[in-house]
Design a protein around this motif. Structure first.
Motif, PDB file in Angstrom:
ATOM      1  N   SER A 369       0.832  -1.206   0.000  1.00 14.77           N
ATOM      2  CA  SER A 369       0.000   0.000   0.000  1.00 14.77           C
ATOM      3  C   SER A 369       0.865   1.255   0.000  1.00 14.77           C
ATOM      4  CB  SER A 369      -0.931   0.003   1.215  1.00 14.77           C
ATOM      5  OG  SER A 369      -1.837  -1.080   1.177  1.00 14.77           O
ATOM      6  N   ILE A 370       1.876   1.282   0.850  1.00 22.27           N
ATOM      7  CA  ILE A 370       2.758   2.456   0.923  1.00 22.27           C
ATOM      8  C   ILE A 370       3.568   2.593  -0.356  1.00 22.27           C
ATOM      9  CG2 ILE A 370       4.713   3.467   2.155  1.00 22.27           C
ATOM     10  CD1 ILE A 370       3.594   2.198   4.715  1.00 22.27           C
ATOM     11  N   ASP A 371       4.049   1.466  -0.891  1.00 16.11           N
ATOM     12  CA  ASP A 371       4.765   1.520  -2.169  1.00 16.11           C
ATOM     13  C   ASP A 371       3.861   2.046  -3.286  1.00 16.11           C
ATOM     14  OD1 ASP A 371       6.932   0.478  -0.856  1.00 16.11           O
ATOM     15  OD2 ASP A 371       6.830  -1.511  -1.790  1.00 16.11           O
ATOM     16  N   SER A 372       2.594   1.645  -3.269  1.00 20.69           N
ATOM     17  CA  SER A 372       1.653   2.114  -4.284  1.00 20.69           C
ATOM     18  C   SER A 372       1.408   3.614  -4.162  1.00 20.69           C
ATOM     19  CB  SER A 372       0.325   1.361  -4.161  1.00 20.69           C
ATOM     20  OG  SER A 372       0.493  -0.019  -4.375  1.00 20.69           O
ATOM     21  N   TYR A 375       4.385   5.214  -5.824  1.00 20.30           N
ATOM     22  CA  TYR A 375       4.462   5.052  -7.278  1.00 20.30           C
ATOM     23  C   TYR A 375       3.391   5.869  -7.995  1.00 20.30           C
ATOM     24  CZ  TYR A 375       4.663   3.036 -11.916  1.00 20.30           C
ATOM     25  OH  TYR A 375       4.764   2.874 -13.276  1.00 20.30           O
ATOM     26  N   PHE A 376       2.143   5.747  -7.574  1.00 22.49           N
ATOM     27  CA  PHE A 376       1.065   6.471  -8.250  1.00 22.49           C
ATOM     28  C   PHE A 376       1.205   7.980  -8.050  1.00 22.49           C
ATOM     29  CE2 PHE A 376      -0.576   2.299  -8.628  1.00 22.49           C
ATOM     30  CZ  PHE A 376      -1.565   2.307  -9.593  1.00 22.49           C
ATOM     31  N   SER A 377       1.670   8.388  -6.868  1.00 23.85           N
ATOM     32  CA  SER A 377       1.848   9.817  -6.630  1.00 23.85           C
ATOM     33  C   SER A 377       2.921  10.412  -7.530  1.00 23.85           C
ATOM     34  CB  SER A 377       2.206  10.063  -5.160  1.00 23.85           C
ATOM     35  OG  SER A 377       1.125   9.761  -4.313  1.00 23.85           O
ATOM     36  N   GLU A 416       0.098 -18.021   4.660  1.00 27.83           N
ATOM     37  CA  GLU A 416       1.547 -18.026   4.481  1.00 27.83           C
ATOM     38  C   GLU A 416       1.892 -17.158   3.277  1.00 27.83           C
ATOM     39  OE1 GLU A 416       2.857 -22.028   4.070  1.00 27.83           O
ATOM     40  OE2 GLU A 416       2.356 -22.584   6.139  1.00 27.83           O
ATOM     41  N   VAL A 417       2.897 -16.323   3.440  1.00 33.94           N
ATOM     42  CA  VAL A 417       3.355 -15.458   2.351  1.00 33.94           C
ATOM     43  C   VAL A 417       4.873 -15.539   2.311  1.00 33.94           C
ATOM     44  CG1 VAL A 417       3.301 -13.158   1.339  1.00 33.94           C
ATOM     45  CG2 VAL A 417       1.393 -13.921   2.758  1.00 33.94           C
ATOM     46  N   GLU A 418       5.367 -16.411   1.445  1.00 30.52           N
ATOM     47  CA  GLU A 418       6.805 -16.595   1.315  1.00 30.52           C
ATOM     48  C   GLU A 418       7.314 -15.922   0.045  1.00 30.52           C
ATOM     49  OE1 GLU A 418       8.670 -17.925   3.596  1.00 30.52           O
ATOM     50  OE2 GLU A 418       6.969 -18.467   4.870  1.00 30.52           O
ATOM     51  N   PRO A 419       8.593 -15.505   0.047  1.00 27.57           N
ATOM     52  CA  PRO A 419       9.148 -14.867  -1.157  1.00 27.57           C
ATOM     53  C   PRO A 419       9.098 -15.790  -2.364  1.00 27.57           C
ATOM     54  CG  PRO A 419      10.588 -14.526   0.740  1.00 27.57           C
ATOM     55  CD  PRO A 419       9.555 -15.534   1.150  1.00 27.57           C
ATOM     56  N   LYS A 420       8.908 -15.199  -3.509  1.00 31.06           N
ATOM     57  CA  LYS A 420       8.900 -15.901  -4.792  1.00 31.06           C
ATOM     58  C   LYS A 420       7.870 -17.020  -4.831  1.00 31.06           C
ATOM     59  CE  LYS A 420      13.631 -14.843  -6.177  1.00 31.06           C
ATOM     60  NZ  LYS A 420      14.925 -15.371  -6.698  1.00 31.06           N
ATOM     61  N   THR A 421       6.706 -16.761  -4.301  1.00 34.12           N
ATOM     62  CA  THR A 421       5.602 -17.718  -4.357  1.00 34.12           C
ATOM     63  C   THR A 421       4.402 -17.051  -5.018  1.00 34.12           C
ATOM     64  OG1 THR A 421       4.750 -17.069  -2.189  1.00 34.12           O
ATOM     65  CG2 THR A 421       6.352 -18.887  -2.257  1.00 34.12           C
ATOM     66  N   THR A 422       3.467 -17.876  -5.464  1.00 30.64           N
ATOM     67  CA  THR A 422       2.237 -17.351  -6.039  1.00 30.64           C
ATOM     68  C   THR A 422       1.484 -16.499  -5.028  1.00 30.64           C
ATOM     69  OG1 THR A 422       2.066 -19.291  -7.475  1.00 30.64           O
ATOM     70  CG2 THR A 422       0.072 -17.990  -7.167  1.00 30.64           C
ATOM     71  N   ASN A 423       1.480 -16.925  -3.762  1.00 32.08           N
ATOM     72  CA  ASN A 423       0.788 -16.153  -2.717  1.00 32.08           C
ATOM     73  C   ASN A 423       1.329 -14.738  -2.622  1.00 32.08           C
ATOM     74  OD1 ASN A 423      -0.648 -18.427  -2.177  1.00 32.08           O
ATOM     75  ND2 ASN A 423       0.070 -18.703  -0.078  1.00 32.08           N
ATOM     76  N   GLU A 424       2.652 -14.616  -2.614  1.00 34.54           N
ATOM     77  CA  GLU A 424       3.255 -13.290  -2.498  1.00 34.54           C
ATOM     78  C   GLU A 424       2.855 -12.412  -3.678  1.00 34.54           C
ATOM     79  OE1 GLU A 424       7.709 -11.600  -1.694  1.00 34.54           O
ATOM     80  OE2 GLU A 424       7.377 -12.664  -3.580  1.00 34.54           O
ATOM     81  N   TYR A 425       2.938 -12.972  -4.885  1.00 35.74           N
ATOM     82  CA  TYR A 425       2.601 -12.186  -6.075  1.00 35.74           C
ATOM     83  C   TYR A 425       1.144 -11.753  -6.059  1.00 35.74           C
ATOM     84  CZ  TYR A 425       2.078 -10.854 -10.976  1.00 35.74           C
ATOM     85  OH  TYR A 425       1.808 -10.165 -12.126  1.00 35.74           O
ATOM     86  N   LEU A 426       0.244 -12.699  -5.767  1.00 30.23           N
ATOM     87  CA  LEU A 426      -1.181 -12.365  -5.796  1.00 30.23           C
ATOM     88  C   LEU A 426      -1.544 -11.363  -4.712  1.00 30.23           C
ATOM     89  CD1 LEU A 426      -2.872 -15.820  -6.481  1.00 30.23           C
ATOM     90  CD2 LEU A 426      -2.349 -13.996  -8.099  1.00 30.23           C
ATOM     91  N   LEU A 427      -0.979 -11.518  -3.535  1.00 34.57           N
ATOM     92  CA  LEU A 427      -1.278 -10.581  -2.458  1.00 34.57           C
ATOM     93  C   LEU A 427      -0.807  -9.180  -2.831  1.00 34.57           C
ATOM     94  CD1 LEU A 427      -2.432 -10.241   0.391  1.00 34.57           C
ATOM     95  CD2 LEU A 427      -0.143 -10.729   1.293  1.00 34.57           C
ATOM     96  N   ASP A 428       0.401  -9.080  -3.364  1.00 34.48           N
ATOM     97  CA  ASP A 428       0.913  -7.776  -3.783  1.00 34.48           C
ATOM     98  C   ASP A 428       0.104  -7.219  -4.941  1.00 34.48           C
ATOM     99  OD1 ASP A 428       2.830  -7.818  -1.855  1.00 34.48           O
ATOM    100  OD2 ASP A 428       4.552  -7.958  -3.200  1.00 34.48           O
ATOM    101  N   GLY A 436      -4.815   1.121  -6.814  1.00 33.83           N
ATOM    102  CA  GLY A 436      -4.809   1.849  -8.080  1.00 33.83           C
ATOM    103  C   GLY A 436      -6.182   2.329  -8.494  1.00 33.83           C
ATOM    104  N   HIS A 437      -7.215   1.571  -8.100  1.00 33.78           N
ATOM    105  CA  HIS A 437      -8.574   2.028  -8.381  1.00 33.78           C
ATOM    106  C   HIS A 437      -8.846   3.381  -7.727  1.00 33.78           C
ATOM    107  CE1 HIS A 437     -10.356  -1.191 -10.629  1.00 33.78           C
ATOM    108  NE2 HIS A 437     -10.026  -2.101  -9.753  1.00 33.78           N
ATOM    109  N   GLY A 438      -8.151   3.656  -6.633  1.00 35.87           N
ATOM    110  CA  GLY A 438      -8.326   4.946  -5.980  1.00 35.87           C
ATOM    111  C   GLY A 438      -8.008   6.108  -6.902  1.00 35.87           C
ATOM    112  N   TYR A 439      -7.199   5.850  -7.929  1.00 35.28           N
ATOM    113  CA  TYR A 439      -6.909   6.863  -8.941  1.00 35.28           C
ATOM    114  C   TYR A 439      -7.876   6.767 -10.118  1.00 35.28           C
ATOM    115  CZ  TYR A 439      -2.654   8.788  -6.891  1.00 35.28           C
ATOM    116  OH  TYR A 439      -1.775   9.464  -6.088  1.00 35.28           O
ATOM    117  N   PHE A 440      -7.958   5.594 -10.759  1.00 33.68           N
ATOM    118  CA  PHE A 440      -8.707   5.491 -12.011  1.00 33.68           C
ATOM    119  C   PHE A 440     -10.218   5.433 -11.790  1.00 33.68           C
ATOM    120  CE2 PHE A 440      -4.450   4.138 -13.191  1.00 33.68           C
ATOM    121  CZ  PHE A 440      -4.252   4.894 -14.330  1.00 33.68           C
ATOM    122  N   TYR A 441     -10.659   4.824 -10.698  1.00 40.58           N
ATOM    123  CA  TYR A 441     -12.080   4.849 -10.343  1.00 40.58           C
ATOM    124  C   TYR A 441     -12.383   6.013  -9.410  1.00 40.58           C
ATOM    125  CZ  TYR A 441     -15.215   3.834  -6.379  1.00 40.58           C
ATOM    126  OH  TYR A 441     -16.091   3.936  -5.322  1.00 40.58           O
ATOM    127  N   GLY A 442     -11.478   6.276  -8.477  1.00 38.69           N
ATOM    128  CA  GLY A 442     -11.737   7.257  -7.438  1.00 38.69           C
ATOM    129  C   GLY A 442     -11.510   8.683  -7.891  1.00 38.69           C
TER     130      GLY A 442
END
Length: 754
Positions: A369-372, A375-377, A416-428, A436-442
């Motif tokens: 969230s903070i990284d987003s 980036y968007f800002s 569980e959220v381990e590095p280089k896993t599908t869980n990590e990617y999907l969660l991020d 991002g919707h906060g910009y394009f929708y919001g």
């Protein structure tokens, strides 16, 4: 809204298998479980035929057409009050304000509310009726527009929002008394899109006194909302409540020059299965009463500590310059806080609310969230609000995940959220996407009913850019394959093109949300838009595209742009309107496909030719036999003189001819031809020919030909036919055979230990 995570999971599963095995609506009574239509002064609900364009008698403000999307005419410069410079008294041109008092009954999963709605008439004429969305009525019975479309669309492709609704799990909203200055008003259901008479998601409220041009009206009303068990976007699971689209919300009165409108019109569509929302900017002042042990998270800034009221607490939230309000309530939730500070933004308090079972998800959601925010800002414009709240849904509430509201969204949830896993990617990814919707929708506030690509599609594209910047990829693996060391990385843009149905697109990207062949085809609004924008970026340049999108944001934040406004902004900023127009005509307004291929490559020696020729003023004849002998003699002499010559060289030049084929729309292509000495020739194919042939004469034999060698054209439906070699190359089949042999060897080793 999150649909991509489900697509990724399905794609991972499919990849694993691939690796292993090579007209007029009739009035109908609602079912017994559905509530009756509620209104103490309501007239009977009547269906409006699909051809009807007016909500009432001639001369009144008409509805926006169900086909009002696909806007091709840019909005007027003064639309929505003109661009926001930042020097105005308020961030947005506030049209509406809501003061709501709500009480949650968590046992019955109901919300009782009193609402004071003040709306300003921006038009140049009096308004005698207003229209309200009652979104929750989409879930009251199978007779709603939502469920009617669900039966058709969801059966033709995977989708969220298709959970079975059991007895006692329906949802609805009963609108009670509506008053204007103490006068009771009459209201009744209407059907702006010609939906079934049993749809109750839009009501017309007849005013006691018209609202004059430029004037305002205040309506007092009460309502009762029964939340459904989470079907899509809103509802409860156990004691967890995600409360979205829960209050009567006024429609948008669009004026001439705004999103293609040529006269004032009410844009107030029914709640369709694949659609989301559209509303005016305004102010929200909301008080929520719930049991003391419940934690509340909501849109906006919390005003002090919750106030005790017996066994309950009342939470107070305020937020201006937004166009919706949602909240969650659940006992036992914990929180983790962070902060973002950046140029042009206020100090932003970031909070993640999560259940104990998904504590592992909290820190990754906070970081993403903070990284987003950063980036968007930095790439679009500074985040203007003081809060951001993310909610991790509890177990068995996946349908509540991946939903966005201004300053508030729900993420995914993993134990569980381990590095280089599908869980990590999907969660991020889901966190970045919902933020991002906060910009394009919001902030940009596009019309998600009519032009979903402006939100879902553009947001997906910008999310992929952020992931690319992070160098974050999806590792296409499962524990089974990871055991054997198989972890192929998949960049986000490559994943988009592989899920975009590029071979046979059914609907233009600019189509509205509900006129789609299937839910699966609607889902390509995400991936095909991201892919189209990726290819446009490759043609314009990364920096040019970023500058163009920043220009689009500068012009249209706190307003309501159309697709035509996006095209105009990108064309103006890039200085290449012809390229932008081609991409929009082919993919946004059309269903063009690209499938260019190398169909043939031949490399032959350029030998002396038999026949009669003129030499020293006399004709000389060389027979085929004599010519063959002379050629062979030259070859033998050359070999003696060049005993270590590289393959593909000799005494004669080589002519390499490459044939390319275009099966679809034209797109500028680069053809790269490689030769056996390592040299390379490139040529541009940038015309409308169905096929083309390119010839190269060099001292060395050709080796291979490849279209799009830098992999810039992701819209190409089949990249496997983009290249050919002169000689057969069995490297791929050998690699797959070796991999399969390694897997089998591993399996036999495991079996041998049993």
């Amino acid at each position: 809204m999150r649909r991509k995570a489900a697509r990724i999971v399905r794609f991972v599963a499919a990849s694993t298998l691939l690796f292993a095995y090579g007209s007029s609506a009739q009035v109908a009574s609602p079912p017994p479980s559905a509530p009756p239509a509620a209104s103490s002064t309501a007239a009977p609900s009547t269906a409006v035929p699909p051809a009807a364009a007016s909500p009432a008698a001639a001369g009144e403000t008409p509805f926006a057409s169900p086909r009002a999307g696909f806007v091709r005419t840019p909005s007027a410069p003064t639309a929505w009050g003109g661009p926001r410079s930042g020097s105005e008294a308020t961030l947005s041109d506030r049209v509406v304000s809501y003061r709501i008092q709500a009480r949650l009954d968590p046992a019955k999963h109901t919300v009782d509310g009193q609402q004071q709605l003040t709306w300003r008439n921006r038009s140049d004429r009096p308004v005698s009726a207003v229209f309200l969305h009652l979104y929750l009525n989409a879930f009251e019975s199978e007779g709603s527009t939502f469920f009617s479309e669900r039966r058709v669309l969801a059966s033709q492709g995977g989708s969220r929002g298709i959970a079975e609704v059991k007895k006692g799990e329906w949802g609805y909203i009963d609108l009670g008394n509506v008053e204007q200055d103490g006068a009771a008003l009459k209201w009744h259901y209407v059907h702006p899109d010609g939906g079934p008479a049993t749809d109750h998601t839009v009501v017309r409220v007849d005013l006691a006194q018209p609202v004059p041009a430029g004037g305002s009206v205040t309506l007092d009303m009460n309502f009762h909302s029964q939340l459904p068990r989470v079907i899509e976007r809103t509802g409860y699971v156990g004691s967890f409540h995600l409360v979205g689209q829960w209050f009567p919300k006024i429609g948008v009165l669009e004026l001439p020059g705004e999103r293609g409108a040529t006269e004032p019109r009410w844009n107030v569509h029914e709640f369709h299965f694949n659609s989301e929302f559209y509303a005016d900017f305004g102010e929200f002042d909301v008080r929520i009463t719930a049991p003391r042990d419940y934690v509340i998270g909501a849109v906006g800034e919390q005003q002090g500590e919750p106030a005790p009221e017996g066994s309950e607490l009342t939470w107070h939230f305020v937020q201006a310059d937004v166009h919706d309000f949602a909240w969650m309530a659940a006992p036992g939730y914990q929180s983790i806080d962070g902060e973002y500070t950046g140029p042009g933004s206020p100090r932003v308090k970031v909070r993640v609310l999560y259940p104990a079972e998904y504590a592992a998800s909290a820190k990754p959601v906070l970081k993403a969230s903070i990284d987003s925010l950063a980036y968007f800002s930095s790439t679009l414009g500074p985040y203007p609000y003081k809060t951001l709240t993310a909610v991790v849904p509890p177990f068995n509430a996946a349908e509540a995940g991946g939903m966005e509201y201004p300053t508030f969204f729900t993420a995914d949830s993993y134990r569980e959220v381990e590095p280089k896993t599908t869980n990590e990617y999907l969660l991020d990814f889901v966190t970045i996407h919902e933020f991002g919707h906060g910009y394009f929708y919001g902030l940009l506030a596009s019309n998600e009913f009519e032009e979903p690509m402006l939100d879902e599609g553009l947001n997906e594209y910008w999310d992929d850019r952020m992931l690319r910047e992070r160098k974050q990829v999806l590792y296409m693996t499962t524990p089974f394959w990871k055991f054997f060391g198989v972890e192929p990385p998949m960049p986000s843009f490559m994943l988009e093109r592989m899920t975009a149905r590029l071979r046979k697109p059914s609907d233009p990207l600019g189509e509205n949300s509900w006129d789609r062949l299937s839910s699966a085809d609607y889902a390509t609004v995400y991936s095909r838009t991201a892919t189209a924008m990726h290819d446009l970026e490759e043609r314009l340049g990364k920096e040019v595209m970023e500058k163009a999108f920043r220009h689009y944001y500068d012009l249209w934040h706190f307003r309501h742009p159309s697709i035509a406004d996006l095209q105009a902004a990108v064309a103006e900023s890039s200085g290449k309107p012809e390229i932008v127009a081609q991409v929009f005509d082919q993919y946004v307004y059309g269903t063009a496909r690209i499938d260019d291929s190398v169909t043939d490559i031949v490399s032959e020696e350029v030998l002396p030719l038999a026949g009669v020729s003129m030499k020293d003023g006399r004709r000389t004849e060389v027979s085929s036999d004599d010519n063959d002998k002379a050629v062979e003699k030259q070859r033998e002499a050359w070999k003696k003189a060049h005993p270590d010559a590289a393959p593909g060289t000799g005494p004669f030049p080589w002519k390499t001819t490459v044939t390319v084929w275009r099966d679809g729309a034209s797109v500028p292509q680069t053809l790269k031809v490689s030769f056996m000495d390592g040299s390379v020739e490139t040529v541009r194919w940038n015309d409308d020919r169905r096929w083309a042939r390119f010839a190269f004469t060099k001292p060395v034999k050709g080796a291979s030909a490849e279209l799009d060698p830098d992999r810039k054209i992701y819209l190409d439906a089949n990249k496997l036919d983009d290249s050919r070699t002169v000689e057969a190359n069995h490297a791929a089949s050998k690699r797959w055979t070796a991999d399969l042999a390694a897997v089998l060897q591993g399996l036999f080793s495991v079996l041998g230990t049993l």
